[in-house]
Write a protein that holds these residues in place. Sequence first.
Motif, PDB file in Angstrom:
ATOM      1  N   UNK A 196       0.789 -10.564   8.124  1.00 38.87           N
ATOM      2  CA  UNK A 196       0.438  -9.682   8.863  1.00 38.87           C
ATOM      3  C   UNK A 196      -0.694  -8.560   8.572  1.00 38.87           C
ATOM      4  N   UNK A 197      -1.991  -8.841   9.060  1.00 38.34           N
ATOM      5  CA  UNK A 197      -2.667  -7.694   8.730  1.00 38.34           C
ATOM      6  C   UNK A 197      -3.042  -6.629   9.885  1.00 38.34           C
ATOM      7  N   UNK A 198      -2.713  -5.520   9.901  1.00 38.50           N
ATOM      8  CA  UNK A 198      -2.967  -4.630  11.106  1.00 38.50           C
ATOM      9  C   UNK A 198      -4.085  -3.594  10.871  1.00 38.50           C
ATOM     10  N   UNK A 199      -5.116  -3.658  11.618  1.00 35.69           N
ATOM     11  CA  UNK A 199      -6.187  -2.363  11.660  1.00 35.69           C
ATOM     12  C   UNK A 199      -6.249  -1.815  12.965  1.00 35.69           C
ATOM     13  N   UNK A 200      -6.084  -0.517  12.725  1.00 34.27           N
ATOM     14  CA  UNK A 200      -6.326   0.214  14.243  1.00 34.27           C
ATOM     15  C   UNK A 200      -7.665   1.014  13.856  1.00 34.27           C
ATOM     16  N   UNK A 201      -8.615   0.860  14.715  1.00 33.43           N
ATOM     17  CA  UNK A 201      -9.868   1.698  14.718  1.00 33.43           C
ATOM     18  C   UNK A 201      -9.761   2.652  15.833  1.00 33.43           C
ATOM     19  N   UNK A 202      -9.541   3.966  15.776  1.00 37.79           N
ATOM     20  CA  UNK A 202      -9.153   4.645  16.704  1.00 37.79           C
ATOM     21  C   UNK A 202     -10.370   5.704  17.085  1.00 37.79           C
TER      22      UNK A 202
END
Lengths: 324, 359
Positions: free
Chosen positions: B191-197
């Motif tokens: 799983x790849x998780x990217x949060x761009x806040x």
Amino acid sequence: MNVANEWRSARVKSIRDLSADIRLIEIEMSGPFAPAAPGSHIDIAVEIAGRPSTRSYSLLGPGRDGVHEVAVKLASDSRGGSAYMWTLKPGAVLKTTAPANHFDLNLDCNEYILIAGGIGVTPIHAMARALAAQGKDFRILYGARTRSDLVLAEDLRALAGERLQISCAEDGQRVDIAAAIASLGKEGELYICGPIGMLDEARAHWSRSGRPPANLRFETFGNSGRYPNAPFTVLLPHIGRTIEVAKTQSMLEALEAAGIEAMYDCRRGECGLCALDVIAVDGVIDHRDVFFNEEEKAEGHKLCACVSRIAGTSITVDTGERPA
Amino acid sequence: MADQTFPLNAWYAAAWSHEITRALAARTICGKDIVLYRQQNGEAVALENACWHRLLPLSLGWLDGDNVVCGYHGIAFNSDGRCVHMPAQKTINPSACVKSYPLIERHRMIWIWPGDPALADPSKMHDFHWNDGTEFVGEGGTYYSLKCDYRLIVDNLMDLTHETYVHAGSIGNDAVTETPFDVTHSRRIATVTRWMNDIEPPPFWAKNLGKPGNVDRWQIIRFEAPSIVVGDVGVAPVGTGAPEGDRSQGVYGCFLAAITPETEKTCHYHWNFVRQFRKDDAELTRQINQAHVNAEGKGLYDQDAFVLEAQQRAIDNNPRLPFYNLNIDAGALWARRLIARMIEDESTGVTGLHSEAAE
């Protein structure tokens, strides 16, 4: 026949006698190894009376670590393949094919009966293993002439427990094929490997029961008949030839050895390509094929030269060849 | 022998449920030619697509009840692949059959198991429930016989930095390349998780959110070996709690991929984009479908397909050149490692029923 199946070298790894005349042979294969599906066999290049020939042996299981197992019954009656196999010692080099399967087990079924007659138990053993591993509903009927022939009874008992029923002719027991078929659910499948008489009986009961023919699965390597193997004479009036078929030879092999052209493919009594027209018989045709049905065999107009024989002195046939 | 690129002992999507009818449909799956059809009771069947006799594709024949009849000599096979009719003889050759492939119909798709049928375990079926049409809605499609190794699509979906370049103007912007990501992995899932806040939303999301201002944007891409990718993607107004788990103010959906090797160098790319917002809006469903793939070849996935096929051609023309990997490839490399492990397990029989001790 799978023409793509090439010969490869193999080696006898070990030999273990399961009875006085049944021998387990472990064969170490060369090249890429894959587990064999239940019902698979390998072809082995054998030598019979000094001539090269091929025999097929069913595998006892999927095999492992590059090794496959076959069980060979030394039959005084056979065409000589088993005698050759019994000369092998550990370390002997063989030519074999990779496993091929003409007796495919359908895993998508809810109920099975497996019937083994004598040394016909080998593919049935592989099937029982697969079905047990899948937790399938299956029963095994295992019949043989003598108690000592029941070499895989213990293994099958471990796989099937109470679902194994043994019948031994020397104890006056007989596999009740009719009752087995009657007890099988409508969608159930029957897999049978054994002598031709057993197959014919199963085919006849199955057909009378009105079940789908495709749900009766069987295999024969065409090496058993109603009569013992004996030499006989083949008369070919159209080309003015007479040939002798030795006890250890098939009629097709004898024709080939005499340089008489004959068509064939499977060489185990299935495809019907080697069927010859019968003109006369001095004796009885011992049909050992599964190509002809009961009526056709009774009529006796043709016979499959690859497996069928004569109990008697001679047969007169037409191979279709005409003088130029 | 070249290194094998796909495991055989796995469930692979072969078709959308609606594509399989009372007509014979041919597919090649993992190098196996297969014919698919539906029995009269509605159950789908997958058989080897080569007649036992002379190998003519059975898909060129026809159905007779639940049997498929070869169009050459009339040899008929039942839904188990067993021969039930042979011309000009009174018996049936007992070895006559074609392979029958284990099949599961689930999540609006038909899945088949091209490997050892004894190992076909329904519990190994992938999770693809996002495609059911219940919790999420969306209509996808398939690129059949896309001319690339299926793993190139896995690479593509596991690294969304490509959005910035391939999909500028719709979902791509600089935030994707500028934000680090995390990768987690287990035996079957990476799983790849990217949060761009607190970023400016790209056009697609700005429009569907319909609220002004910056957003928190996420991309959580789940790969299930060997070839299922589900990307949980969306945006929510900045500071409304999406990173902490409250997505109620946002809009989101999933891109779905069930990628099936056809050969070593071609694949069937079953795709969908399903959404959790405006679920009753059929026109939006149609628009999103068209935005991904359209007749003009200008859709989002058309852009990917163009790149993927060009990439495969370049690989074929430069067979000795390795791939160089970047930090951005971590997700894809994990996916490829899980695939490689499945292939290795298969060749050594680790997962196999057949590996049990022989007596």
